[in-house]
Design an enzyme around this catalytic site. Structure first.
Site, PDB file in Angstrom:
ATOM      1  N   PRO A  12       2.697 -10.945   0.120  1.00  0.00           N
ATOM      2  CA  PRO A  12       1.780 -12.075   0.090  1.00  0.00           C
ATOM      3  C   PRO A  12       0.505 -11.838  -0.710  1.00  0.00           C
ATOM      4  CG  PRO A  12       1.845 -11.083   2.274  1.00  0.00           C
ATOM      5  CD  PRO A  12       2.972 -10.479   1.491  1.00  0.00           C
ATOM      6  N   ASN A  13       0.114 -12.880  -1.399  1.00  0.00           N
ATOM      7  CA  ASN A  13      -1.131 -12.980  -2.177  1.00  0.00           C
ATOM      8  C   ASN A  13      -1.111 -12.189  -3.476  1.00  0.00           C
ATOM      9  OD1 ASN A  13      -2.581 -14.725  -0.342  1.00  0.00           O
ATOM     10  ND2 ASN A  13      -2.670 -12.977   1.037  1.00  0.00           N
ATOM     11  N   ARG A  20      -8.069 -13.853  -8.925  1.00  0.00           N
ATOM     12  CA  ARG A  20      -9.132 -13.787  -7.932  1.00  0.00           C
ATOM     13  C   ARG A  20      -9.481 -12.319  -7.662  1.00  0.00           C
ATOM     14  NH1 ARG A  20      -6.574 -18.023  -6.809  1.00  0.00           N
ATOM     15  NH2 ARG A  20      -7.098 -19.916  -5.858  1.00  0.00           N
ATOM     16  N   TYR A  25      -8.844  -5.857  -7.321  1.00  0.00           N
ATOM     17  CA  TYR A  25      -7.451  -5.677  -7.721  1.00  0.00           C
ATOM     18  C   TYR A  25      -7.231  -5.669  -9.243  1.00  0.00           C
ATOM     19  CZ  TYR A  25      -6.441  -6.378  -2.779  1.00  0.00           C
ATOM     20  OH  TYR A  25      -6.391  -6.244  -1.425  1.00  0.00           O
ATOM     21  N   ASN A  76       5.736  -3.234  -2.625  1.00  0.00           N
ATOM     22  CA  ASN A  76       4.336  -3.448  -2.266  1.00  0.00           C
ATOM     23  C   ASN A  76       4.346  -4.666  -1.354  1.00  0.00           C
ATOM     24  OD1 ASN A  76       1.676  -3.969  -1.910  1.00  0.00           O
ATOM     25  ND2 ASN A  76       1.113  -3.926  -4.085  1.00  0.00           N
ATOM     26  N   ALA A  79      -0.154  -7.340   2.717  1.00  0.00           N
ATOM     27  CA  ALA A  79      -0.659  -7.216   4.098  1.00  0.00           C
ATOM     28  C   ALA A  79       0.461  -6.989   5.109  1.00  0.00           C
ATOM     29  CB  ALA A  79      -1.464  -8.460   4.459  1.00  0.00           C
ATOM     30  N   GLU A 100       7.126   3.259  -1.887  1.00  0.00           N
ATOM     31  CA  GLU A 100       6.073   2.310  -1.504  1.00  0.00           C
ATOM     32  C   GLU A 100       4.919   2.415  -2.497  1.00  0.00           C
ATOM     33  OE1 GLU A 100       4.535   3.177   2.384  1.00  0.00           O
ATOM     34  OE2 GLU A 100       3.120   1.481   2.355  1.00  0.00           O
ATOM     35  N   HIS A 102       0.948   0.799  -3.563  1.00  0.00           N
ATOM     36  CA  HIS A 102      -0.221  -0.062  -3.348  1.00  0.00           C
ATOM     37  C   HIS A 102      -1.169   0.099  -4.520  1.00  0.00           C
ATOM     38  CE1 HIS A 102       1.054  -1.085   0.626  1.00  0.00           C
ATOM     39  NE2 HIS A 102       1.310   0.197   0.827  1.00  0.00           N
ATOM     40  N   ARG A 109      -9.968   2.229   2.505  1.00  0.00           N
ATOM     41  CA  ARG A 109     -10.347   0.868   2.884  1.00  0.00           C
ATOM     42  C   ARG A 109     -10.455   0.749   4.417  1.00  0.00           C
ATOM     43  NH1 ARG A 109      -7.049  -3.398  -0.490  1.00  0.00           N
ATOM     44  NH2 ARG A 109      -8.792  -4.673   0.253  1.00  0.00           N
TER      45      ARG A 109
HETATM   46  O1  CA2 Z   1      -3.452  -2.380  -2.499  1.00  0.00           O
HETATM   47  C1  CA2 Z   1      -2.430  -3.049  -2.361  1.00  0.00           C
HETATM   48  O2  CA2 Z   1      -1.544  -3.124  -3.213  1.00  0.00           O
HETATM   49  C2  CA2 Z   1      -2.257  -3.898  -1.085  1.00  0.00           C
HETATM   50  O3  CA2 Z   1      -0.872  -3.902  -0.749  1.00  0.00           O
HETATM   51  C3  CA2 Z   1      -2.731  -5.280  -1.452  1.00  0.00           C
HETATM   52  C4  CA2 Z   1      -2.730  -6.246  -0.260  1.00  0.00           C
HETATM   53  C5  CA2 Z   1      -3.468  -5.644   0.918  1.00  0.00           C
HETATM   54  O4  CA2 Z   1      -3.350  -6.497   2.046  1.00  0.00           O
HETATM   55  C6  CA2 Z   1      -2.938  -4.272   1.293  1.00  0.00           C
HETATM   56  O5  CA2 Z   1      -3.707  -3.762   2.351  1.00  0.00           O
HETATM   57  C7  CA2 Z   1      -3.022  -3.332   0.096  1.00  0.00           C
HETATM   58  C8  CA2 Z   1      -3.404  -7.555  -0.627  1.00  0.00           C
HETATM   59  C9  CA2 Z   1      -2.856  -8.204  -1.841  1.00  0.00           C
HETATM   60  C10 CA2 Z   1      -3.761  -9.358  -2.161  1.00  0.00           C
HETATM   61  O6  CA2 Z   1      -3.841  -9.489  -3.541  1.00  0.00           O
HETATM   62  C11 CA2 Z   1      -4.820 -10.283  -4.023  1.00  0.00           C
HETATM   63  C12 CA2 Z   1      -4.957 -10.311  -5.388  1.00  0.00           C
HETATM   64  C13 CA2 Z   1      -5.936 -11.054  -5.948  1.00  0.00           C
HETATM   65  C14 CA2 Z   1      -6.793 -11.814  -5.156  1.00  0.00           C
HETATM   66  C15 CA2 Z   1      -6.648 -11.806  -3.789  1.00  0.00           C
HETATM   67  C16 CA2 Z   1      -5.650 -11.040  -3.217  1.00  0.00           C
END
Ligand code: CA2
Length: 148
Positions: A12-13, A20, A25, A76, A79, A100, A102, A109
């Protein structure tokens, strides 16, 4: 013979990458990462199937579908990494080597990001190297596949 398939599953996201929060990121989009993975995999003699969904069940379906078909999975789970026993169970039942990934260093974090259900099913985990982590994961899988 056809190249071994590597399934790359994004949670997700991650579709918002580059659009964003670039300070967290980075500026690359998920399409940029997909293109880099396809090119690097081709150089390694691998074929990539690149997927993203905001829905846990989609990720479970794709992982289930990898059984007996894919030579490796890069996950990946976003969340869902920190919450999903369903994704862990799918990975364990798929019996496909999993790496895996990230983008961020989840251990630098918030506390709730330090635990990963995915890690229990993964051969190894790469975090904190941004999108390069996917390339490192492909290299690791290529080596594991060649060795098996
Ligand atoms: O660091 C990573 O790759 C994560 O898997 C990214 C997840 C986060 O919940 C994990 O703890 C670590 C979040 C991805 C959200 O990606 C976004 C990208 C741009 C703007 C907002 C969110």
């Amino acid at each position: 013979m056809a190249n071994p398939i590597i399934l790359i599953v994004n949670g997700p996201n991650l579709n918002l990458l580059g659009k964003r929060q670039p300070e967290v990121y980075g500026h690359e989009t998920l399409a940029d990462i997909e293109a880099a993975c396809i090119a690097h995999a081709a150089a390694l003699g691998l074929e990539v199937e690149f997927r993203q969904s905001n829905h846990e069940g989609d990720l479970v379906d794709w992982i289930q579908g990898a059984r007996g078909r894919a030579a490796g999975i890069i996950v990946n789970a976003g969340a869902y990494t920190h919450t999903s026993v369903a994704i862990l169970d799918a990975l364990l039942s798929a019996e496909v080597t999993c790496v895996e990934v990230h983008l961020s260093n989840i251990h630098q974090r918030e506390e709730f990001r330090h635990h990963s259900f995915v890690s229990k099913a993964a051969k190894g985990m790469i975090c904190g190297f941004g999108s390069h982590g996917y390339i490192l994961a492909l290299d690791a899988l290529a080596r594991l596949i060649r060795g098996s």
